[in-house]
Design a protein around this motif. Sequence first.
Motif, short mmCIF file in Angstrom:
data_model
loop_
_atom_site.label_atom_id
_atom_site.label_comp_id
_atom_site.label_asym_id
_atom_site.label_seq_id
_atom_site.Cartn_x
_atom_site.Cartn_y
_atom_site.Cartn_z
N THR A 159 -30.51 -37.15 -17.99
CA THR A 159 -31.16 -38.46 -17.88
C THR A 159 -31.65 -38.95 -19.24
N GLY A 160 -31.89 -38.03 -20.16
CA GLY A 160 -32.32 -38.43 -21.49
C GLY A 160 -31.30 -39.33 -22.18
N TYR A 161 -30.02 -39.11 -21.90
CA TYR A 161 -28.98 -39.95 -22.50
C TYR A 161 -29.10 -41.39 -22.01
N GLY A 162 -29.28 -41.56 -20.69
CA GLY A 162 -29.40 -42.91 -20.15
C GLY A 162 -30.61 -43.63 -20.70
N VAL A 163 -31.73 -42.92 -20.82
CA VAL A 163 -32.95 -43.53 -21.37
C VAL A 163 -32.74 -43.89 -22.84
N ALA A 164 -32.11 -43.04 -23.61
CA ALA A 164 -31.85 -43.32 -25.03
C ALA A 164 -30.92 -44.52 -25.20
N MET A 165 -29.91 -44.59 -24.35
CA MET A 165 -28.97 -45.72 -24.42
C MET A 165 -29.68 -47.03 -24.09
N LEU A 166 -30.56 -47.01 -23.08
CA LEU A 166 -31.32 -48.20 -22.73
C LEU A 166 -32.29 -48.56 -23.86
N TYR A 167 -32.88 -47.56 -24.49
CA TYR A 167 -33.79 -47.78 -25.63
C TYR A 167 -33.05 -48.50 -26.75
N LEU A 201 -41.22 -46.66 -26.81
CA LEU A 201 -41.58 -45.24 -26.65
C LEU A 201 -42.83 -45.09 -25.79
N GLY A 202 -43.77 -46.03 -25.90
CA GLY A 202 -44.95 -45.99 -25.04
C GLY A 202 -44.57 -46.09 -23.58
N ILE A 203 -43.65 -46.99 -23.27
CA ILE A 203 -43.18 -47.14 -21.89
C ILE A 203 -42.51 -45.85 -21.42
N ILE A 204 -41.69 -45.25 -22.28
CA ILE A 204 -41.00 -44.00 -21.93
C ILE A 204 -42.00 -42.89 -21.65
N PHE A 205 -43.03 -42.77 -22.49
CA PHE A 205 -44.03 -41.72 -22.30
C PHE A 205 -44.83 -41.94 -21.01
N VAL A 206 -45.15 -43.19 -20.71
CA VAL A 206 -45.88 -43.49 -19.47
C VAL A 206 -45.03 -43.14 -18.25
N ILE A 207 -43.75 -43.48 -18.30
CA ILE A 207 -42.84 -43.13 -17.20
C ILE A 207 -42.76 -41.61 -17.05
N ALA A 208 -42.70 -40.91 -18.17
CA ALA A 208 -42.64 -39.44 -18.13
C ALA A 208 -43.84 -38.86 -17.42
N GLN A 290 -28.27 -41.55 -40.17
CA GLN A 290 -28.40 -42.88 -39.55
C GLN A 290 -27.75 -42.93 -38.17
N MET A 291 -27.83 -41.83 -37.43
CA MET A 291 -27.31 -41.83 -36.06
C MET A 291 -28.28 -42.56 -35.15
N SER A 292 -27.76 -43.24 -34.15
CA SER A 292 -28.61 -43.92 -33.19
C SER A 292 -29.23 -42.91 -32.24
N LEU A 293 -30.27 -43.34 -31.54
CA LEU A 293 -30.91 -42.45 -30.57
C LEU A 293 -29.93 -42.10 -29.45
N THR A 294 -29.04 -43.02 -29.13
CA THR A 294 -28.02 -42.76 -28.11
C THR A 294 -27.08 -41.65 -28.57
N ALA A 295 -26.65 -41.72 -29.84
CA ALA A 295 -25.73 -40.70 -30.37
C ALA A 295 -26.41 -39.33 -30.41
N VAL A 296 -27.67 -39.31 -30.84
CA VAL A 296 -28.42 -38.05 -30.87
C VAL A 296 -28.60 -37.51 -29.45
N SER A 297 -28.84 -38.42 -28.51
CA SER A 297 -29.04 -38.00 -27.12
C SER A 297 -27.76 -37.45 -26.51
N ILE A 298 -26.62 -37.95 -26.94
CA ILE A 298 -25.35 -37.39 -26.47
C ILE A 298 -25.28 -35.90 -26.83
N CYS A 299 -25.74 -35.59 -28.05
CA CYS A 299 -25.75 -34.19 -28.49
C CYS A 299 -26.78 -33.37 -27.73
N ASP A 300 -28.02 -33.90 -27.67
CA ASP A 300 -29.14 -33.12 -27.14
C ASP A 300 -29.21 -33.11 -25.62
#
Length: 497
Positions: A159-167, A201-208, A290-300
């Motif tokens: 699910t982290g990938y979907g959240v990063a892509m939306l971010y 990121l504040g919204i993401i942390f609140v959802i978490a 300079q990788m995007s958060l989406t690209a990093v999330s694909i890895c992680d």
Amino acid sequence: MAEDFSPQQRRSTLTISIWEGVFAQFHGVLAGGSFVTCYVLAYNASNLQLALLAAIPPFALVIQLVSAHWLQYLHRRKPFTIITAGISRFSWLLIAFIPFLFPKTQALTLFFIVYAILNLLMAMAANSWLSWMADAIPASLRGRYFSKRNMICTIVGFTGYGVAMLYDHIKDNQSDRVINLFSPIVPEFMGPAQSIVFILLGIIFVIAVLTGGLLNVIYLIKQPEPPFVKTEVKDANNQITTIKMSLWAAFKNILKMKDFRTLCLVMIIWHIVNGFATPFWGPFRLRDLQMSLTAVSICDNILGPLCTIISLFFWGKIIDRFGNKTVILFTLYVTAFHPLFYVVSTPNFTALIYLDAISSGLMWSGFGIALLNLQLAFIPKHGREIYLAIYSAVVGVVFTIPMFIGGWVVDLVGERTFLSLQAIPIVLWLVCIGRFACLIWFTKINDPKEKPMVQLVMHLIMQVKEGFIGIPRFFMPKEDYNTLDDTNDESPTMPQH
């Protein structure tokens, strides 16, 4: 005391613990990893501050010395676990609002204070939770049960990938609209670039917190706890007395345990070597490559966890066949090359970063299982929590020292180069060399079941050649739930919480 924990309660524990782990994992994915790295980078954090960010979680393990000692005086572990884990996870609400309530200098300092406290609390919770689960899950089921639980939790990490892509999508296409929507809480000193990052990121942390954190606490409350079984003896007056072990006594015992002492020494050296590069893995991808958060999330959140799931199907069988030490050495030979993947990568060439994620997912899972098997094999049952706490504390402390040295040196060197390499790539080169040097120390570990590595390599080649690796059934047979023999307490695979 086994009769005080009924089969129905054990079955309930098996089910509830999986749901508890699902929501703990969901919270951890959103409130951590690349998201918290982005949070700190938005403050233009220095390399020394990045080192502090990486050092806090392992250093917080020192508190397990205290919690392991306290556990000896507790009659129940459940309330202690719920309180410490709950406060830790709900603390992310404060982190979400810090940027909007304090100026930059105060905000970053306050973040590190809160981040340190919540990691200390989570380390305490992990110690009591591990003891709780060790008594709740029969030894005959632990390997299969926790393999299943870990795989399900790993899937949740996707699910982290979907959240990063939306971010990334909102940050790149809807930033002005989002900033205007939250303009009443955005301070005047914060620019648009910082505003959109801290808002999202504040919204993401609140959802978490309101989903993963809250539901995790609810399931912990619902989960039954077995009686806290402690070692007891009869004194001269025929009175039953609980044996308690002091930290100093446990430390002296470790010095007498040759195998466990050697393992501790080897892991101390290993963590010192890797500590120099630890602060830079995440920031290097986001800032330097300079990788995007989406690209990093694909890895992680996709490649790494997916490969971990795949590897969990066969590492247990390989370890049983070739021994823990053989698997540790094999995985370290492979992962010793990983720092070089970052050295040769550029903003226009990041393919090796994805290869690193795949290889790490496959290798580190086998390393972790084999290492934990050795730990549990080398220490006695009585005082297990204290022995593991001492190990975690010592390793955690020595792990943090090179982090600060690495961060300080990189800041000191700045933009200067040596042999056309900047400071961070030089550190990664040195870590690569250090990992290979550590292999000499790992050969000193004692494992009676060790077999020559060439046999393991040939076995893997044959399995790949035949296109088949034996995969155990994912779901446990129904009759396994009725296996309630808890007399053997030597666990082959106990998880990290």
